[in-house]
Scaffold this motif. Structure first.
Motif, PDB file in Angstrom:
ATOM      1  N   TYR A  30      -2.568  -5.968  -7.079  1.00 44.95           N
ATOM      2  CA  TYR A  30      -3.063  -4.838  -6.293  1.00 44.95           C
ATOM      3  C   TYR A  30      -2.062  -4.542  -5.181  1.00 44.95           C
ATOM      4  O   TYR A  30      -1.527  -5.468  -4.575  1.00 44.95           O
ATOM      5  N   ASN A  31      -1.800  -3.266  -4.932  1.00 45.23           N
ATOM      6  CA  ASN A  31      -0.982  -2.848  -3.795  1.00 45.23           C
ATOM      7  C   ASN A  31      -1.645  -1.639  -3.144  1.00 45.23           C
ATOM      8  O   ASN A  31      -2.256  -0.809  -3.828  1.00 45.23           O
ATOM      9  N   ARG A  32      -1.519  -1.560  -1.809  1.00 45.15           N
ATOM     10  CA  ARG A  32      -2.154  -0.454  -1.074  1.00 45.15           C
ATOM     11  C   ARG A  32      -1.704   0.893  -1.632  1.00 45.15           C
ATOM     12  O   ARG A  32      -2.542   1.739  -1.985  1.00 45.15           O
ATOM     13  N   GLU A  72      -5.513  -9.368   7.589  1.00 44.47           N
ATOM     14  CA  GLU A  72      -6.919  -9.308   8.020  1.00 44.47           C
ATOM     15  C   GLU A  72      -7.713  -8.397   7.070  1.00 44.47           C
ATOM     16  O   GLU A  72      -8.784  -8.759   6.581  1.00 44.47           O
ATOM     17  N   GLU A  73      -7.149  -7.231   6.777  1.00 49.25           N
ATOM     18  CA  GLU A  73      -7.835  -6.254   5.925  1.00 49.25           C
ATOM     19  C   GLU A  73      -7.996  -6.781   4.491  1.00 49.25           C
ATOM     20  O   GLU A  73      -9.058  -6.646   3.880  1.00 49.25           O
ATOM     21  N   VAL A  74      -6.929  -7.391   3.993  1.00 46.52           N
ATOM     22  CA  VAL A  74      -6.943  -7.854   2.604  1.00 46.52           C
ATOM     23  C   VAL A  74      -7.965  -8.986   2.399  1.00 46.52           C
ATOM     24  O   VAL A  74      -8.596  -9.086   1.354  1.00 46.52           O
ATOM     25  N   LYS A 239       7.901  -7.932  14.554  1.00 44.95           N
ATOM     26  CA  LYS A 239       6.579  -8.585  14.449  1.00 44.95           C
ATOM     27  C   LYS A 239       6.713 -10.100  14.585  1.00 44.95           C
ATOM     28  O   LYS A 239       6.009 -10.742  15.358  1.00 44.95           O
ATOM     29  N   ASP A 240       7.663 -10.689  13.851  1.00 42.51           N
ATOM     30  CA  ASP A 240       7.816 -12.147  13.841  1.00 42.51           C
ATOM     31  C   ASP A 240       8.224 -12.676  15.211  1.00 42.51           C
ATOM     32  O   ASP A 240       7.703 -13.687  15.677  1.00 42.51           O
ATOM     33  N   LEU A 241       9.176 -11.979  15.847  1.00 42.88           N
ATOM     34  CA  LEU A 241       9.650 -12.475  17.148  1.00 42.88           C
ATOM     35  C   LEU A 241       8.557 -12.349  18.203  1.00 42.88           C
ATOM     36  O   LEU A 241       8.434 -13.194  19.088  1.00 42.88           O
TER      37      LEU A 241
HETATM   38  P1  NAP Z   1       7.194  -4.791   2.147  1.00 46.88           P
HETATM   39  O1  NAP Z   1       8.271  -4.447   1.203  1.00 46.88           O
HETATM   40  O2  NAP Z   1       6.761  -3.828   3.199  1.00 46.88           O
HETATM   41  O3  NAP Z   1       5.929  -5.247   1.305  1.00 46.88           O
HETATM   42  C1  NAP Z   1       4.632  -5.349   1.795  1.00 46.88           C
HETATM   43  C2  NAP Z   1       3.716  -4.796   0.735  1.00 46.88           C
HETATM   44  O4  NAP Z   1       2.366  -5.103   1.112  1.00 46.88           O
HETATM   45  C3  NAP Z   1       3.837  -3.281   0.588  1.00 46.88           C
HETATM   46  O5  NAP Z   1       3.993  -2.975  -0.788  1.00 46.88           O
HETATM   47  C4  NAP Z   1       2.525  -2.783   1.153  1.00 46.88           C
HETATM   48  O6  NAP Z   1       2.010  -1.632   0.528  1.00 46.88           O
HETATM   49  C5  NAP Z   1       1.615  -3.938   0.841  1.00 46.88           C
HETATM   50  N1  NAP Z   1       0.430  -3.907   1.706  1.00 46.88           N
HETATM   51  C6  NAP Z   1       0.378  -3.784   3.043  1.00 46.88           C
HETATM   52  N2  NAP Z   1      -0.900  -3.761   3.466  1.00 46.88           N
HETATM   53  C7  NAP Z   1      -1.656  -3.866   2.367  1.00 46.88           C
HETATM   54  C8  NAP Z   1      -3.029  -3.883   2.127  1.00 46.88           C
HETATM   55  N3  NAP Z   1      -3.895  -3.781   3.140  1.00 46.88           N
HETATM   56  N4  NAP Z   1      -3.459  -3.998   0.857  1.00 46.88           N
HETATM   57  C9  NAP Z   1      -2.588  -4.104  -0.153  1.00 46.88           C
HETATM   58  N5  NAP Z   1      -1.272  -4.067  -0.024  1.00 46.88           N
HETATM   59  C10 NAP Z   1      -0.816  -3.958   1.229  1.00 46.88           C
HETATM   60  O7  NAP Z   1       7.586  -6.158   2.927  1.00 46.88           O
HETATM   61  P2  NAP Z   1       8.321  -7.468   2.361  1.00 46.88           P
HETATM   62  O8  NAP Z   1       9.752  -7.424   2.760  1.00 46.88           O
HETATM   63  O9  NAP Z   1       7.924  -7.724   0.961  1.00 46.88           O
HETATM   64  O10 NAP Z   1       7.655  -8.555   3.332  1.00 46.88           O
HETATM   65  C11 NAP Z   1       6.317  -8.985   3.161  1.00 46.88           C
HETATM   66  C12 NAP Z   1       6.019 -10.087   4.183  1.00 46.88           C
HETATM   67  O11 NAP Z   1       6.924 -11.181   3.964  1.00 46.88           O
HETATM   68  C13 NAP Z   1       6.200  -9.684   5.640  1.00 46.88           C
HETATM   69  O12 NAP Z   1       5.243 -10.330   6.426  1.00 46.88           O
HETATM   70  C14 NAP Z   1       7.600 -10.185   5.969  1.00 46.88           C
HETATM   71  O13 NAP Z   1       7.738 -10.440   7.348  1.00 46.88           O
HETATM   72  C15 NAP Z   1       7.656 -11.446   5.149  1.00 46.88           C
HETATM   73  N6  NAP Z   1       9.010 -11.889   4.713  1.00 46.88           N
HETATM   74  C16 NAP Z   1       9.943 -10.991   4.292  1.00 46.88           C
HETATM   75  C17 NAP Z   1      11.181 -11.449   3.888  1.00 46.88           C
HETATM   76  C18 NAP Z   1      12.267 -10.493   3.442  1.00 46.88           C
HETATM   77  O14 NAP Z   1      13.449 -10.900   3.471  1.00 46.88           O
HETATM   78  N7  NAP Z   1      11.949  -9.284   3.009  1.00 46.88           N
HETATM   79  C19 NAP Z   1      11.466 -12.800   3.909  1.00 46.88           C
HETATM   80  C20 NAP Z   1      10.489 -13.694   4.297  1.00 46.88           C
HETATM   81  C21 NAP Z   1       9.250 -13.224   4.710  1.00 46.88           C
HETATM   82  P3  NAP Z   1       2.508  -0.157   0.819  1.00 46.88           P
HETATM   83  O15 NAP Z   1       3.384   0.121  -0.351  1.00 46.88           O
HETATM   84  O16 NAP Z   1       1.294   0.669   0.863  1.00 46.88           O
HETATM   85  O17 NAP Z   1       3.250  -0.179   2.142  1.00 46.88           O
END
Ligand code: NAP
Length: 296
Positions: A30-32, A72-74, A239-241
């Motif tokens: 599932y994705n938003r 929180e929402e998920v 967000k992380d910092l």
């Molecule tokens: P991203 O590309 O923005 O992916 C997040 C996904 O979650 C998006 O597809 C978003 O959907 C979906 N989402 C958000 N809220 C949702 C909800 N309520 N219900 C369902 N889906 C929802 O970010 P990412 O780079 O994959 O990072 C994800 C997390 O991992 C973050 O917390 C980030 O800090 C952490 N992280 C990232 C990395 C990195 O290098 N990228 C490394 C380690 C950790 P939409 O398409 O609607 O926006």
């Protein structure tokens, strides 16, 4: 093989889902923004309309969304995971989120007879693509042990850190380090270029010495190619910092170097770069994103 649920199909989640499919798991996603699920449905994932549906269909439910409010929402929303049948199931949050939210999910999960782990990751988009992520796990140790096979599908260094929230605390320690390597890598480039050096040669040289680090070897080449795509989003690093500094404050700590990194990244986000990769910090110095001609 256990049925996998996966919520959040972004840069990281999408790559992890591909690994589960390649390993032959049945994966419910599932994705938003629903359209983002299409490429995964095309290679065998099964689509769900809500997180509740994912929870009902799966035995191990992973979440990898953006911000704590998304987590929180998920979990707690009106179509969230806890609206579903979670008894006996594993709920694993891979998002980088707050230790206190990890503890809240754990407490609710225990009430509902679920096994809850916080398991943020490190290793970036490339680590997710290669299936070599570092996974930092908090929760009950037996629950961590029970998921070794599934963690190994997308991780390489996988360690138990302690009670619920300890995975997130470990990730904050990781981000405090990354604050230093990203700002250091940026200032190294700015300085070397201003001094009229051959920047690529400098990287090849110092990268073999005690300045070697992941940011230098993975992000400096992207900068030199003018590639500012994420990678890791600026908005997520801010967000992380912020979480790291709030947690440090609760511990009675002052972390001035991390605070400086946060201020720089917040400035970058305010200048409109929130959806770029964290390597774009250099745009505070090189607005065009390319090395200016050295005056030296
Ligand atoms: P991203 O590309 O923005 O992916 C997040 C996904 O979650 C998006 O597809 C978003 O959907 C979906 N989402 C958000 N809220 C949702 C909800 N309520 N219900 C369902 N889906 C929802 O970010 P990412 O780079 O994959 O990072 C994800 C997390 O991992 C973050 O917390 C980030 O800090 C952490 N992280 C990232 C990395 C990195 O290098 N990228 C490394 C380690 C950790 P939409 O398409 O609607 O926006």
């Amino acid at each position: 093989m256990k049925k996998i649920g996966f919520i959040g199909l972004g840069v990281m989640g999408g790559s992890i889902v591909k690994h589960f499919l390649k390993h032959g798991y049945e994966v419910f996603v599932y994705n938003r923004t629903q359209a983002k699920a299409a490429p995964y449905l095309a290679i065998g994932a099964k689509g769900c309309a809500t997180p509740t549906e994912v929870a009902n269909a799966s035995e191990i439910i992973f979440t990898m969304v953006g911000f704590p409010q998304d987590v929180e929402e998920v979990y707690f929303g009106s179509h969230g995971i806890f609206q579903g049948d979670v008894a006996g199931k594993y709920l694993v949050d891979l998002t980088t989120s707050t230790p206190s939210l990890a503890q809240k999910i754990f407490v609710k999960g225990v009430e509902r007879f679920a096994h809850v782990l916080d398991a943020p990751v490190s290793g970036g988009d490339l680590g997710a693509q290669k299936g070599t992520l570092t996974i930092m796990v908090g929760g009950i140790e037996e629950d961590y042990a029970a998921l070794q096979k599934e963690f190994a599908v997308f991780g390489k260094t996988i360690n138990y850190q302690g009670v619920a929230g300890s995975g997130q605390h470990t990730k904050m320690a990781n981000q405090i380090m990354i604050a230093g390597t990203m700002t250091g890598m940026t200032e190294l480039l700015v300085y070397a270029n201003a001094a009229g050096l051959d920047v690529e040669k400098v990287l090849a040289t110092v990268g073999g010495g005690s300045a070697a680090n992941w940011s230098l070897s993975n992000y400096a080449p992207r900068i030199l190619q003018g590639d500012y795509t994420p990678g890791f989003f600026v908005k997520h690093f801010v967000k992380d910092l912020k979480i790291a500094l709030e947690e440090a404050k609760k511990l009675g700590l002052d972390l001035p170097a991390t605070a400086q990194a946060e201020a720089l990244y917040e400035k970058l986000e305010n200048e409109g770069y929130g959806n770029d990769g964290t390597q774009s910090l250099i745009k505070l110095y090189w607005p065009e994103g390319i090395a200016p001609v050295s005056k030296k």
